[in-house]
Design a protein around this motif. Structure first.
Motif, short mmCIF file in Angstrom:
data_model
loop_
_atom_site.label_atom_id
_atom_site.label_comp_id
_atom_site.label_asym_id
_atom_site.label_seq_id
_atom_site.Cartn_x
_atom_site.Cartn_y
_atom_site.Cartn_z
N HIS A 16 -13.13 0.61 16.33
CA HIS A 16 -12.12 1.63 15.99
C HIS A 16 -12.30 2.56 14.86
O HIS A 16 -12.43 3.74 14.82
CB HIS A 16 -10.84 1.11 16.23
CG HIS A 16 -9.68 2.11 16.14
ND1 HIS A 16 -9.58 2.88 17.17
CD2 HIS A 16 -8.66 2.20 15.46
CE1 HIS A 16 -8.37 3.46 16.96
NE2 HIS A 16 -7.99 3.26 15.96
N LEU A 17 -12.84 1.93 13.53
CA LEU A 17 -13.15 2.56 12.61
C LEU A 17 -14.33 3.47 12.47
O LEU A 17 -14.19 4.70 12.33
CB LEU A 17 -13.35 1.58 11.41
CG LEU A 17 -13.87 2.27 10.08
CD1 LEU A 17 -12.69 3.17 9.56
CD2 LEU A 17 -14.06 1.12 8.97
N VAL A 27 -13.74 8.99 6.38
CA VAL A 27 -11.78 8.51 6.46
C VAL A 27 -11.32 8.68 5.25
O VAL A 27 -12.02 8.61 4.15
CB VAL A 27 -11.81 6.95 7.14
CG1 VAL A 27 -12.39 7.09 8.50
CG2 VAL A 27 -12.61 5.92 6.29
N THR A 28 -9.94 8.83 5.34
CA THR A 28 -9.39 9.08 4.09
C THR A 28 -8.71 7.65 3.54
O THR A 28 -8.54 6.75 4.63
CB THR A 28 -8.23 9.87 4.36
OG1 THR A 28 -7.40 9.34 5.32
CG2 THR A 28 -8.58 11.39 4.81
N ARG A 29 -8.17 7.54 2.54
CA ARG A 29 -7.41 6.23 1.86
C ARG A 29 -6.19 5.93 2.93
O ARG A 29 -5.97 4.95 3.18
CB ARG A 29 -7.09 6.35 0.57
CG ARG A 29 -6.33 5.31 0.05
CD ARG A 29 -6.09 5.28 -1.41
NE ARG A 29 -7.11 4.88 -2.37
CZ ARG A 29 -7.56 3.49 -2.24
NH1 ARG A 29 -6.47 2.51 -1.94
NH2 ARG A 29 -8.50 3.23 -3.09
N TRP A 33 -5.48 2.52 4.75
CA TRP A 33 -4.21 1.88 4.47
C TRP A 33 -3.55 1.66 5.53
O TRP A 33 -2.72 0.42 5.71
CB TRP A 33 -3.47 2.62 3.28
CG TRP A 33 -2.29 1.99 2.82
CD1 TRP A 33 -1.05 2.17 2.90
CD2 TRP A 33 -2.09 0.79 1.98
NE1 TRP A 33 -0.20 1.29 2.49
CE2 TRP A 33 -1.17 0.34 1.73
CE3 TRP A 33 -3.63 -0.24 1.29
CZ2 TRP A 33 -0.74 -0.77 1.17
CZ3 TRP A 33 -2.91 -1.05 0.72
CH2 TRP A 33 -1.58 -1.55 0.45
N ASP A 34 -3.37 2.55 6.40
CA ASP A 34 -2.38 2.22 7.82
C ASP A 34 -3.12 2.58 8.90
O ASP A 34 -3.05 3.35 9.66
CB ASP A 34 -1.27 3.38 7.72
CG ASP A 34 -0.11 3.16 6.67
OD1 ASP A 34 0.32 2.33 6.50
OD2 ASP A 34 0.17 4.31 5.81
N PHE A 35 -4.18 1.58 8.95
CA PHE A 35 -4.84 1.49 10.11
C PHE A 35 -4.57 0.89 11.36
O PHE A 35 -4.03 -0.39 11.20
CB PHE A 35 -6.30 0.97 9.76
CG PHE A 35 -7.54 0.64 10.61
CD1 PHE A 35 -8.35 1.91 10.89
CD2 PHE A 35 -7.50 -0.25 11.72
CE1 PHE A 35 -9.32 1.74 11.79
CE2 PHE A 35 -8.52 -0.33 12.61
CZ PHE A 35 -9.42 0.67 12.51
N ASP A 36 -4.04 1.71 12.27
CA ASP A 36 -3.55 1.23 13.52
C ASP A 36 -4.49 0.77 14.48
O ASP A 36 -5.43 1.49 14.97
CB ASP A 36 -2.67 2.26 14.28
CG ASP A 36 -1.73 1.85 15.31
OD1 ASP A 36 -0.78 1.13 15.17
OD2 ASP A 36 -2.26 2.27 16.53
N LEU A 37 -4.33 -0.52 15.04
CA LEU A 37 -5.11 -0.83 16.11
C LEU A 37 -4.20 -1.59 17.35
O LEU A 37 -3.31 -2.62 16.78
CB LEU A 37 -6.08 -1.89 15.72
CG LEU A 37 -6.81 -2.67 16.70
CD1 LEU A 37 -7.95 -1.55 17.35
CD2 LEU A 37 -7.83 -3.74 16.17
N ARG A 47 -5.11 -1.73 -2.55
CA ARG A 47 -4.47 -0.64 -3.24
C ARG A 47 -5.15 -0.34 -4.73
O ARG A 47 -5.20 0.76 -4.95
CB ARG A 47 -3.10 -1.19 -3.54
CG ARG A 47 -2.16 0.17 -4.22
CD ARG A 47 -0.93 -0.49 -4.45
NE ARG A 47 0.17 -0.75 -3.07
CZ ARG A 47 0.68 0.16 -2.46
NH1 ARG A 47 0.58 1.33 -2.63
NH2 ARG A 47 1.37 -0.19 -1.28
N SER A 48 -5.58 -1.44 -5.26
CA SER A 48 -6.19 -1.11 -6.60
C SER A 48 -7.63 -1.74 -6.93
O SER A 48 -8.06 -1.64 -8.06
CB SER A 48 -5.20 -1.56 -7.66
OG SER A 48 -4.87 -3.04 -7.59
#
Length: 294
Positions: A16-17, A27-29, A33-37, A47-48
């Motif tokens: 999917h990625l 792809v953006t951060r 961060w909100d990768f939907d599958l 995050r850090s």
């Protein structure tokens, strides 16, 4: 999580990625961060920190490499990719990456292109854990799992690994950087469908001056890339388009008329940043080859 279930989930995430990144190569951060599958959100980036170790997974899911980062991540002699341990003990964040090595689980390599923009290289595999050098060796293809001594490949293995590194790491980075500079549009016809765009070398990468850098690249749609490589289309040092007599005298089918003949003499679209614009010395070299072929 059961290892069989985890392998399936990782495979689904990776596919999917790859589809998500297929348009621009990046792809953006926020997307990571909100990768939907299938209605479930997965965090593919921390995050850090430069490593993502989901609590629900047996091993590391992704690692990040940044040119301006604090670690010396690098190609090893143009072959395997070295990823430095995180700070502290040999365990900590490193323990789960070591588990990816032990379990032969695929992971995601995120190459930072610009602030909050990444090139996903996946799947990749941890194939060696050098605790003395405090680094892992990353193979960019499953076929490299068969190399018996990843830190000391044979000359034949080294040649093969170098070819894979070029295809899986350097070429995607070149395409992503060029498309980013040209805002994902063809420099010749302004087509802005990312899946139809490629990064063309001005001076071929087989030449000494054919480095995979943005100033040696052009964002071109597939048909204009083929025409450029086939010396049917040239670009001079004033950034003007020239069409080979082979096409300028061809019967006016729509693609020839509108895609080539009517573009003759027009200027290409240029990146906004001067440092990203085509190098005129390289353009001159390539244009001389175009004229010789006409």
């Amino acid at each position: 999580m059961d290892i069989g279930v985890e392998k399936i989930l990782r495979g689904q995430i990776i596919e999917h990625l790859k589809e998500l990144a297929s348009t621009s190569g990046t792809v953006t951060r926020d997307q990571l961060w909100d990768f939907d599958l299938d209605g479930t959100t997965h965090r593919l980036i921390d995050r850090s920190r430069g490593i993502r170790n989901p609590a629900s997974m047996l091993a590391t899911l992704s690692i990040m490499s940044a040119p301006d980062g604090p670690y010396a991540d690098q190609d090893v002699d143009g072959s395997l990719f070295a990823y430095d341990y995180r700070e502290g003990s040999i365990n900590g964040d490193n323990a789960k990456l070591r588990r990816a090595y032990e379990l032969e689980l695929p992971i995601i390599l995120l190459r930072k292109l610009a602030p909050s923009i990444y090139i996903p290289i996946c799947p990749v595999y941890v194939v060696d854990d050098d605790q003395k050098k405090r680094q892992f060796l990353i193979a960019l293809d499953a076929d490299l799992l068969t190399i018996e001594q990843p830190s000391n490949p044979t000359p034949l293995e080294r040649k093969y690994v170098s070819q894979i590194t070029k295809r899986r790491l350097h070429q995607p980075e070149f395409r992503a950087r060029v498309l980013l500079a040209y805002k994902s549009r063809c420099a010749v016809c302004r087509l802005d469908h990312g899946k139809l765009l490629e990064a063309a070398h001005i001076v071929p990468d087989s030449d000494q001056d054919g480095s995979p850098v943005v100033e040696n690249g052009l964002s071109l749609c597939k048909i204009h890339h083929a025409a450029y490589d086939g010396a049917l289309l040239g670009i001079d040092t004033d950034y003007r388009i020239h069409i080979s007599p082979q096409l300028s005298k061809t019967n006016e089918t729509p693609i020839i008329k509108y895609g080539f003949q009517q573009l003759s003499g027009a200027e290409i679209a240029l990146p906004a940043r001067p440092q990203d614009q085509p190098d005129t010395d390289r353009l001159q070299v390539r244009f001389e080859r175009f004229k010789a072929a006409c």
